[in-house]
Motif scaffolding. Structure first.
Motif, PDB file in Angstrom:
ATOM      1  N   MET A 160       0.728  -1.156   0.232  1.00  0.00           N
ATOM      2  CA  MET A 160      -0.034  -0.262  -0.277  1.00  0.00           C
ATOM      3  C   MET A 160       1.081   1.666  -0.091  1.00  0.00           C
ATOM      4  SD  MET A 160      -2.546   1.138   2.711  1.00  0.00           S
ATOM      5  CE  MET A 160      -3.659   2.782   3.385  1.00  0.00           C
ATOM      6  N   ASP A 161       0.424   2.047  -0.687  1.00  0.00           N
ATOM      7  CA  ASP A 161       0.965   3.181  -1.009  1.00  0.00           C
ATOM      8  C   ASP A 161       0.902   4.542  -0.160  1.00  0.00           C
ATOM      9  OD1 ASP A 161       2.086   6.318  -1.783  1.00  0.00           O
ATOM     10  OD2 ASP A 161       1.403   5.761  -3.913  1.00  0.00           O
ATOM     11  N   ILE A 162       1.829   4.109   1.222  1.00  0.00           N
ATOM     12  CA  ILE A 162       0.491   5.212   1.953  1.00  0.00           C
ATOM     13  C   ILE A 162       0.842   6.846   2.136  1.00  0.00           C
ATOM     14  CG2 ILE A 162       0.325   3.730   3.806  1.00  0.00           C
ATOM     15  CD1 ILE A 162       3.212   5.090   5.205  1.00  0.00           C
ATOM     16  N   GLU A 163       2.032   7.138   1.171  1.00  0.00           N
ATOM     17  CA  GLU A 163       2.737   8.652   0.725  1.00  0.00           C
ATOM     18  C   GLU A 163       1.097   8.766  -0.201  1.00  0.00           C
ATOM     19  OE1 GLU A 163       6.055  11.735  -0.973  1.00  0.00           O
ATOM     20  OE2 GLU A 163       5.916   9.632  -1.297  1.00  0.00           O
ATOM     21  N   GLY A 164       0.610   7.906  -1.176  1.00  0.00           N
ATOM     22  CA  GLY A 164      -0.443   8.411  -2.229  1.00  0.00           C
ATOM     23  C   GLY A 164      -1.435   8.358  -1.358  1.00  0.00           C
ATOM     24  N   ILE A 199      -2.268  -3.472   8.180  1.00  0.00           N
ATOM     25  CA  ILE A 199      -0.338  -4.137   7.917  1.00  0.00           C
ATOM     26  C   ILE A 199       0.653  -4.484   8.727  1.00  0.00           C
ATOM     27  CG2 ILE A 199       1.531  -4.242   6.132  1.00  0.00           C
ATOM     28  CD1 ILE A 199      -0.526  -2.649   3.967  1.00  0.00           C
ATOM     29  N   LYS A 200       0.980  -3.678   9.501  1.00  0.00           N
ATOM     30  CA  LYS A 200       1.548  -3.660  10.506  1.00  0.00           C
ATOM     31  C   LYS A 200       1.458  -4.552  12.512  1.00  0.00           C
ATOM     32  CE  LYS A 200       5.212  -0.176   8.348  1.00  0.00           C
ATOM     33  NZ  LYS A 200       6.382  -1.712   8.158  1.00  0.00           N
ATOM     34  N   ASN A 201       2.091  -4.981  12.514  1.00  0.00           N
ATOM     35  CA  ASN A 201       2.456  -5.320  14.560  1.00  0.00           C
ATOM     36  C   ASN A 201       2.890  -3.755  15.464  1.00  0.00           C
ATOM     37  OD1 ASN A 201       1.786  -6.194  16.625  1.00  0.00           O
ATOM     38  ND2 ASN A 201       3.293  -8.213  16.049  1.00  0.00           N
ATOM     39  N   ILE A 202       2.130  -2.931  14.987  1.00  0.00           N
ATOM     40  CA  ILE A 202       3.105  -2.179  15.692  1.00  0.00           C
ATOM     41  C   ILE A 202       1.328  -1.402  16.999  1.00  0.00           C
ATOM     42  CG2 ILE A 202       4.813  -1.409  14.397  1.00  0.00           C
ATOM     43  CD1 ILE A 202       3.551   0.832  13.171  1.00  0.00           C
ATOM     44  N   SER A 203       2.101  -0.682  18.388  1.00  0.00           N
ATOM     45  CA  SER A 203       1.270  -0.009  18.781  1.00  0.00           C
ATOM     46  C   SER A 203       0.622   1.453  18.291  1.00  0.00           C
ATOM     47  CB  SER A 203       2.361   1.163  19.814  1.00  0.00           C
ATOM     48  OG  SER A 203       2.869   1.654  19.438  1.00  0.00           O
ATOM     49  N   ARG A 204      -0.608   1.568  17.974  1.00  0.00           N
ATOM     50  CA  ARG A 204      -1.291   2.680  17.847  1.00  0.00           C
ATOM     51  C   ARG A 204      -0.576   4.346  17.670  1.00  0.00           C
ATOM     52  NH1 ARG A 204      -5.605   3.274  15.074  1.00  0.00           N
ATOM     53  NH2 ARG A 204      -6.713   5.146  14.706  1.00  0.00           N
ATOM     54  N   LYS A 205      -0.097   4.621  18.778  1.00  0.00           N
ATOM     55  CA  LYS A 205       1.121   5.284  18.746  1.00  0.00           C
ATOM     56  C   LYS A 205       1.689   5.733  17.897  1.00  0.00           C
ATOM     57  CE  LYS A 205       3.483   7.730  22.551  1.00  0.00           C
ATOM     58  NZ  LYS A 205       5.199   7.685  21.724  1.00  0.00           N
ATOM     59  N   ILE A 228      15.655  -5.994  -7.245  1.00  0.00           N
ATOM     60  CA  ILE A 228      14.876  -6.684  -6.658  1.00  0.00           C
ATOM     61  C   ILE A 228      14.539  -5.671  -6.157  1.00  0.00           C
ATOM     62  CG2 ILE A 228      16.143  -8.365  -5.811  1.00  0.00           C
ATOM     63  CD1 ILE A 228      14.051  -9.675  -4.859  1.00  0.00           C
ATOM     64  N   HIS A 229      13.188  -5.335  -5.470  1.00  0.00           N
ATOM     65  CA  HIS A 229      12.522  -4.427  -4.898  1.00  0.00           C
ATOM     66  C   HIS A 229      11.600  -5.176  -3.989  1.00  0.00           C
ATOM     67  CE1 HIS A 229      13.668  -0.285  -6.830  1.00  0.00           C
ATOM     68  NE2 HIS A 229      14.375  -1.295  -7.243  1.00  0.00           N
ATOM     69  N   VAL A 230      11.468  -4.992  -2.536  1.00  0.00           N
ATOM     70  CA  VAL A 230      10.520  -5.703  -1.613  1.00  0.00           C
ATOM     71  C   VAL A 230      10.031  -4.147  -1.229  1.00  0.00           C
ATOM     72  CG1 VAL A 230      10.433  -6.880  -0.436  1.00  0.00           C
ATOM     73  CG2 VAL A 230      11.812  -7.639  -1.420  1.00  0.00           C
ATOM     74  N   ALA A 231       8.350  -4.576  -0.764  1.00  0.00           N
ATOM     75  CA  ALA A 231       8.174  -3.424   0.027  1.00  0.00           C
ATOM     76  C   ALA A 231       8.693  -4.019   1.177  1.00  0.00           C
ATOM     77  CB  ALA A 231       6.416  -3.698   0.251  1.00  0.00           C
ATOM     78  N   ASP A 232       8.344  -2.471   2.319  1.00  0.00           N
ATOM     79  CA  ASP A 232       8.752  -2.818   4.076  1.00  0.00           C
ATOM     80  C   ASP A 232       8.265  -3.801   5.275  1.00  0.00           C
ATOM     81  OD1 ASP A 232       9.950  -0.960   5.242  1.00  0.00           O
ATOM     82  OD2 ASP A 232       8.018  -0.696   6.513  1.00  0.00           O
ATOM     83  N   ASP A 233       7.186  -4.684   3.935  1.00  0.00           N
ATOM     84  CA  ASP A 233       7.634  -5.541   5.004  1.00  0.00           C
ATOM     85  C   ASP A 233       7.060  -6.713   4.702  1.00  0.00           C
ATOM     86  OD1 ASP A 233       5.772  -3.747   7.449  1.00  0.00           O
ATOM     87  OD2 ASP A 233       4.858  -3.144   5.714  1.00  0.00           O
TER      88      ASP A 233
END
Length: 364
Positions: free
Chosen positions: A1-5, A29-35, A160-165
């Protein structure tokens, strides 16, 4: 997902809840805190705002108002072919022996008394979850594009390009697919690039990339050399990335095995070893766009009409692959078959066919 777009679209529609919505998308997508997600969302919005209306001639992109999907770019239809023609117009005529205006499989320059042939192929976008398969098929595709110019490949390179996750192991799996082709053909993979797609701004696990190849030739078999009165020879084909993707996403996984072969390369190597390349006017690989797409481009480039006997074409398509395509109502004439198409004077046809047959590859 393009979060900047996503952020820029929200800013343009003055979405008051953009930061919270973007944080929700990040947490999908990411396993992080809401903060942490809110902190990322806030930073993305700040950067998106900073680049929404850049000043300066070099920072103002040209827009058409038509999306890639709407125009069919990459889908190997009329929109895609038209785009290729316009790319050639933007580049303009060059000093190359074969450049983008020829709509050929590779570009060619002359250096040191030889032809240097260069190509680049992108991996199939739907093979992102199957990195080994993606690597194998894109490497084979790059080598095909060198061989059909009458050249012998000498090296490959990868990007080769792989997305952040994405899992880091995707890189190694993909490279393993490329080096499988490299080891089987003796053509080394010598350099490459590895990056994330969009840095921090594209989240998810998507992978993309490409493989380039370089070859050397004494004579060329470019499409523009097709002549009236020539005959057309095609080898057997079982497809590559497109057929694999079709099989995977329609639950016909065993069909993928049919695509794992080097018959195209075997046929080309046989022709090179036998010294028959000089007797061939033009070659191409039946890839995306299929026989129909290749015929259209050759006809336009060389100013000739191509006539095929369909019963002979159909017989050269891998039986299991053809059964799948027929069942799914997919026209085999419009998809990649990984077959070699040869255009040569009729007096050399028998010799060319015999050479290919002797190396275990069907052709007609």
């Amino acid at each position: 997902m393009d979060i900047e777009g996503y952020a820029k679209r929200g800013i343009l529609r003055n979405d008051k809840g953009l930061k919270e919505k973007l944080a929700d998308r990040i947490l999908d997508i990411k396993n992080i805190s809401r903060k942490h997600a809110l902190e990322i969302a806030g930073a993305v919005i700040v950067e998106a705002n900073a680049t929404l209306n850049p000043e300066g001639e070099l920072l103002s992109p040209t827009t058409s108002g038509v999306t890639m999907g709407e125009f069919g770019v990459g889908s190997r239809g009329l929109g895609d072919f038209y785009t290729h023609e316009k790319i050639a117009e933007v580049i303009g005529r060059t000093s190359a022996v074969v450049d983008s205006s020829h709509l050929d499989d590779s570009g060619v320059v002359r250096a040191g008394g030889q032809y240097v042939v260069v190509t680049i192929d992108g991996m199939h976008s739907r093979l992102s979850d199957f990195p080994f398969l993606a690597g194998f098929h894109v490497a084979r595709a790059a080598l095909r594009d060198i061989y059909v110019m009458g050249a012998r490949p000498v090296a490959m390179l990868s990007d080769i390009h792989v997305a952040d996750d994405g899992d880091v192991a995707k890189i190694f799996d993909h490279i393993a697919g490329i080096t499988t082709v490299s080891e089987l053909t003796g053509i080394p993979l010598i350099t490459g690039s590895t990056l994330r797609i969009g840095g921090d701004m594209v989240i998810g696990e998507r992978m993309t990339g490409g493989v380039g190849a370089v070859g050397i030739a004494r004579s060329l078999t470019a499409r523009i050399q097709a002549m009236p009165g020539d005959v057309i020879i095609m080898t057997e084909g079982a497809g590559g990335g497109t057929i694999s993707t079709t099989a995977l996403y329609y639950g016909k996984h065993s069909i993928v095995d049919e695509t794992i072969n080097l018959k195209f390369i075997d046929a080309c190597e046989a022709l090179l070893e036998a010294g028959l390349i000089e007797k061939i006017h033009a070659m191409t690989d039946v890839t995306n766009g299929g026989v129909r797409g290749d015929a259209k481009e050759i006809a336009r480039t060389a100013g000739v009409k191509l006539i095929f006997e369909e019963e002979k074409l159909r017989a050269l398509v891998n039986r299991k692959v053809l059964e799948m395509l027929d069942k799914l109502e997919i026209d085999y004439l419009g998809v990649s078959l990984d077959a070699l198409l040869i255009i040569a004077p009729p007096e050399h046809a028998s010799e060319i066919l015999s050479c290919i047959w002797k190396n275990g590859v069907a052709a007609d």
